[in-house]
Scaffold this active site. Structure first.
Site, PDB file in Angstrom:
ATOM      1  CD  GLU A 249      -1.515  -2.374   1.559  1.00  0.00           C
ATOM      2  OE1 GLU A 249      -0.431  -2.465   2.148  1.00  0.00           O
ATOM      3  OE2 GLU A 249      -2.202  -3.334   1.240  1.00  0.00           O
TER       4      GLU A 249
ATOM      5  CG  HIS B 129     -12.000  -7.521   5.576  1.00  0.00           C
ATOM      6  ND1 HIS B 129     -11.343  -8.277   6.488  1.00  0.00           N
ATOM      7  CD2 HIS B 129     -11.407  -7.782   4.395  1.00  0.00           C
ATOM      8  CE1 HIS B 129     -10.408  -8.978   5.898  1.00  0.00           C
ATOM      9  NE2 HIS B 129     -10.420  -8.705   4.623  1.00  0.00           N
TER      10      HIS B 129
END
Lengths: 388, 277
Positions: B11, B81
């Site tokens: 990321e 999530h």
């Protein structure tokens, strides 16, 4: 409970009635020598041995453990489809030789940390199938009291179970530092996948481990796909065992449990002697998709999965070795299969019927605080206590 | 094929990469798989992207960068999530943070973000990916940023939310009208940073009561910023303390999710207590 689980697995062989053992031992040999594949080496003069001895006792133990993990993962698949398990579920069937082989190469006092595909390692590190399945279904009998779920299971000397990809790399290096500092001759196995190998923090962990000579074994479980991306599309160099650069590396056949065991012993001895970290790449394969929401066939063909299953299935390979060398009979192994099936069914029954953790525990264990304090939240009139 | 491509799993690298592309002037749209994974990139966003124009005296900027990321609870996401990190980014001057509530809004807002000359973070409520259905025009169109939308006019209470929560408070407004005869004004904030202070304050001046709701934890959540500003601007107009209905101050739970999220009952309850203050 932990020791009971371990001893139950180990004594699986000796539970037969005495008369049958006598008859059985006449037909079988006690051990056999096997040749194993030579590992590719990086920055190493010599590697793990190419022959090893497998005793009958060990063979049966490994077979039972691998079969238990396989059945447990398939049961989890079933429970997920029946919606008893919700959330995310990453299964490791196909990779059993890795977990069982790694455990066989280290001591229970060594440390292990891994990613989210952790159920197999949870079992080998001593958790019972019952506590794993009930953690998956979120019940209070679960190993994390139902609050962690699939990706957050812990046991003694097993630090999880980590959801964030690659985050366990620096943590593993830290555990290794603690081992070195305390001088207790322990090592830390830090596992991650082929996808995580491209994370920056893994490189940071390599650097620190090599700089300070930490007893850390970095293990890349290369199952050829990072979620849906094949390794060729994700990595500039797919020789993951060389990615440690200044760290010596081994490439190991992850479907052959004996190969994994010998390589782990070799790496553990290397680290324990203070020479610093080592990198192991385990070439393995997962039959299921990345997680339960991934059918697993949009990025690879069914033929590929079938061919791995028929040629290199780890349980089949061990079974063939044992039967062909008279370490066990097909019937005996079938009996173990039946035992395992029963154990899994019992555990699944428990996991489906155990009650969920009580609502008061919503706020527990956030901090380690002495006076319990109220959790502020959804509205000012319902509060939960934080207790630890 | 060369305009849209997969990246390796890094990321920090992905966002850094995007910043680099944007600095040369090309448009870059980076995707972070889940908002929970945006934290390795937090340094790049806050220290590089947000400050580029400022520190170079307007010589360079990465305005053509947009970062898209699925956001918010989804029913079974558990800890990693389901997070809503807009509050972390709201604290950073130099970037824009946008959250749509529906497909029509999403297209317009995303195109505005891409065309906007500032680095933007576009959070997409993942639970709406399959749940929301709407007619969306084929031609491109823009929805202006930093403009909140009043989706239901009312006179007694102002309800503010963004993303999925807008649908929750819309239901609460209907419930309030039916059961309590209370007329609610529902505002979708749309842009979190810089947020539309005028629309919200104008509404509070009219109604005198404000309820802000979001899934993220209460302490330090964006509702605290809205609450603080509104009480500064509209102190004498307030009839009751500003109510914030948010998630609990815990990590996003796995099995406890239905109890954690600020559902319509909790909002309705808070609204009732505010009316009877």
């Amino acid at each position: 409970m932990l020791t009971a689980a371990v001893s139950r697995v180990l004594s699986g062989v000796t539970q037969k009635p005495a008369s049958r053992v006598l008859v059985a031992s006449c037909k079988y040999s006690n051990n056999a020598t096997f040749e194993i594949k030579k590992c590719d080496l990086y920055r190493l003069e010599e590697g793990p041995p190419v022959t090893t001895v497998l005793t009958r006792e060990d063979g049966l133990k490994y077979y039972k453990m691998m079969q238990t993990i396989r059945r447990m993962e398939l049961k989890a698949d079933q429970l997920y489809k029946q919606k008893f398990i919700r959330g995310f579920c990453h299964l490791c069937d196909g990779q059993e030789a890795c977990c069982v082989g790694l455990e066989a190469g280290i001591n229970p006092t060594d440390h292990v940390i891994t990613s989210y595909r952790a159920h197999g390692l949870c079992y080998t590190r001593g958790l019972t199938v019952r506590s794993i399945l009930s953690e998956l279904t979120g019940r209070r009998g679960g190993c994390a009291k139902g609050k962690g779920g699939s990706m957050h299971m812990y046991a003694k000397n097993f630090y999880g179970g980590n959801g964030i990809v690659g985050a366990q790399g620096p943590l593993g290096a830290g555990i290794a530092l603690a081992c070195k500092y305390k001088g207790n001759n322990e090592v830390c196995l830090t596992l991650y996948g082929d996808g995580a190998a491209n994370q920056g923090q893994i490189s940071e962990a390599y650097n620190m481990a090599a700089l300070w000579n930490l007893p850390c074994i970095f293990i890349c479980e290369n199952n050829r796909y990072g979620m849906g991306t094949s390794v060729e599309r994700a990595a500039a160099s797919t020789d993951y065992y060389k990615r440690g650069n200044f760290i010596p590396g081994l490439r190991v056949d992850g479907m052959d449990i004996l190969c994994v065991r010998e390589a782990t012993k070799f790496a553990a001895d290397y680290c324990r002697s203070g020479k610093g970290p080592m990198l192991m790449e385990l070439l393995t394969y997962r039959y299921h998709g990345h997680s339960m929401s991934d059918p697993g066939i949009s990025y690879r063909t069914r033929e590929e999965i079938q061919s791995v299953r028929s040629k290199s299935d780890p349980i089949m390979l061990l079974k063939d070795k044992m039967v062909n060398n008279k370490l066990a009979s097909v019937e005996e192994l079938k009996e173990i299969d039946a035992e395992v099936r029963k154990e899994i069914d019992d555990a699944a029954q428990f996991a489906m019927t155990d009650p969920e953790p009580p609502l008061e525990e919503l706020g527990h264990h956030i901090y380690s605080s002495n006076p319990p304090f109220d959790i502020r939240g959804a509205n000012q009139w319902i509060k939960f206590q934080s207790i630890s | 094929k060369d305009r849209v491509f997969n990246t390796p799993l890094c990321e920090q690298g992905i966002v850094g990469f995007g910043i680099g592309i944007a600095v040369t002037g090309a448009t870059a749209i980076a995707e972070i798989q889940f908002a929970d994974y945006i934290f390795p990139a937090f340094d790049q966003i806050v220290n590089e992207a947000a400050k580029y124009r400022y520190r170079s005296g307007d010589l360079f900027n990465c305005g053509s960068l947009t970062i898209r990321s699925p956001w918010g609870c989804v029913g079974h996401g558990a800890l990693y999530h389901s997070q809503s990190p807009e509050a972390f980014f709201a604290h950073c001057p130099g970037i824009k943070v946008v959250v749509p509530r529906s497909p029509f809004q999403a297209k317009g807002l995303l195109l505005s973000c891409i065309e906007d000359k500032n680095p933007c973070i576009f959070f997409e409520p993942k639970i709406l990916y399959r749940a929301a259905v709407e007619q969306v025009p084929i031609e491109p169109y823009n929805i202006p940023l930093s403009q909140a939308e009043v989706i239901r006019e009312g006179s007694d209470v102002t309800l503010v939310a963004w993303g999925t929560q807008v649908h929750v408070i819309r239901e609460v407004a209907a419930m309030a009208q039916e059961k309590l005869g209370v007329s609610c004004e529902v505002i979708d904030l749309r842009t979190i940073l810089p947020w539309d202070v005028d629309t919200v304050c104008k509404s509070v001046i009219k109604t005198g009561r404000l309820l802000v709701s979001h899934e993220a934890p209460l302490t330090g959540g964006f509702a605290s910023e809205i609450s603080s500003t509104v009480q500064e601007e509209c102190f004498l107009n307030l009839e009751a303390p500003i109510s914030r209905v948010c998630g609990y101050d815990t990590p996003f739970p796995h099995i406890f999710e239905p109890f954690y999220i600020p559902d319509k009952w909790k909002c309705y309850d808070a609204l009732r207590k505010m009316i009877n203050y």
